[in-house]
Design an enzyme around this catalytic site. Structure first.
Site, short mmCIF file in Angstrom:
data_model
loop_
_atom_site.label_atom_id
_atom_site.label_comp_id
_atom_site.label_asym_id
_atom_site.label_seq_id
_atom_site.Cartn_x
_atom_site.Cartn_y
_atom_site.Cartn_z
N LYS A 11 0.83 -1.20 0.00
CA LYS A 11 0.00 0.00 0.00
C LYS A 11 0.87 1.25 0.00
CE LYS A 11 -0.41 0.17 5.05
NZ LYS A 11 -1.28 -0.02 6.21
N ARG B 212 0.53 5.28 1.27
CA ARG B 212 -0.29 6.21 2.04
C ARG B 212 -0.03 7.66 1.62
NH1 ARG B 212 -2.93 4.25 6.50
NH2 ARG B 212 -2.16 2.35 7.51
N ASP C 1 -2.39 -9.26 11.47
CA ASP C 1 -1.85 -7.96 11.87
C ASP C 1 -1.87 -7.88 13.39
OD1 ASP C 1 -0.69 -5.52 11.47
OD2 ASP C 1 -2.32 -4.68 10.28
#
Length: 308
Positions: free
Chosen positions: A191, A193, A217
């Site tokens: 990902k 950000r 996680d």
């Protein structure tokens, strides 16, 4: 052997009661006075002189509950407790474990300094955001593994095409360790950000077609990452998607996002109490694990034997 007494702060009353019950005792009597401006003052309503005192408190939200816990430690030390052990299932500020850009604090190190400055003899915690945070402390740290209680539940599901996934590159080590317990493969969601709690883009590294995906996680905060990742692997042909975490911060729109996502369920522990009920969330208690760890500390037995 010194007498053992277990107390809980206001953030972890229910978990504290469960830990005490699993240990075979009752929670100690502790009061918290509050002034009009919200200044707090904890006090023990029973003697702790010469006792091994265990103080249960997660720091979420971190600032107020950390201060409450430090005052509890100070009160116990001034009341002549033999040893004071903090049982901090979730450690706030642990995400700030390094300087990832110029002119920022390392919050985890600041918290470590504060914990030690009040005379804490030992820290017991679970699934720190980064294992190396233990190095910020000069006192013993018992770092428990939440997978000890969550992995058996995953095994009980008997998922046929099981594969584990990390919601970001930084969680690969954690995901691989979890997958190793099952002899399974992993995939990664990469990902980008724009800013904290806001994702610009995400892609899956690995094949999830026809697989039963389980994301691993340490925590879920606003649930933006985990829900986007879950929807993405379903778009890539996954058969089902779940997530297993330890710390359910679940701030802001987290519950709404989880309900609206393609997650079958979110498996978590009770390090932090849920703000609201959610049919997609399954909570597994860490109380037996913490109670066993406390017993092993008191009897000077191995802690790692509980989860290795």
């Amino acid at each position: 052997m010194k007498q053992v007494k277990i107390f809980a702060g206001s953030a972890s009353k229910a978990l504290g009661e469960s830990i005490a019950a699993a240990y075979g005792t009752t929670l100690g009597d502790l009061s918290l006075q509050r002034f009009a401006d919200n200044e707090m003052g904890p006090s023990f309503n029973e003697s702790v002189r010469g006792c091994e005192v265990f103080l249960v408190q997660s720091t979420c939200p971190p600032a107020e509950h950390l201060m409450e816990l430090m005052l509890m430690v100070d009160a116990a030390k001034r009341a002549s407790a033999h040893k004071v052990v903090i049982v901090m299932p979730y450690m706030g500020y642990a995400r700030q474990d390094r300087k990832d850009k110029p002119r920022v604090s390392i919050g985890a190190k600041v918290v470590a300094n504060i914990i030690q400055s009040v005379g804490t003899d030992r820290l017991m915690t679970c699934d720190l955001h980064a294992g190396q945070i233990q190095g910020f402390f000069d006192i013993p740290v018992d770092h428990l593994d939440g997978a000890t209680v969550t992995a058996p539940y995953i095994k009980s599901l008997n998922l046929k095409n099981l594969i584990f996934a990390s919601p970001d590159v930084g969680g690969v080590v954690r995901t691989r360790a979890f997958a190793k317990k099952f002899g399974a493969e992993i995939v990664v969601c990469d990902k980008m950000r724009l800013r904290a709690n806001e994702i610009a883009s995400m892609q899956v590294i690995g094949d999830v077609k026809g697989m039963d995906v389980v994301f691993v996680d340490d925590m879920v905060d606003t649930a933006g990452t985990i829900c986007k990742a879950a929807d993405l692997v379903m778009e890539r042909g996954a058969n089902s998607v779940r997530a297993v975490i330890t710390h359910p911060l679940l701030s802001g729109p987290a519950h709404e996002r989880i309900r609206a996502s393609q997650l079958t369920e979110l498996i978590t522990t009770d390090t932090i109490p849920l703000r609201e009920e959610n049919d997609k969330i399954r909570v597994i208690s860490l109380a037996p694990l913490f109670a066993a760890a406390i017993r092993n500390v008191v009897t000077h037995e191995s802690i790692s034997s509980l989860f290795v």
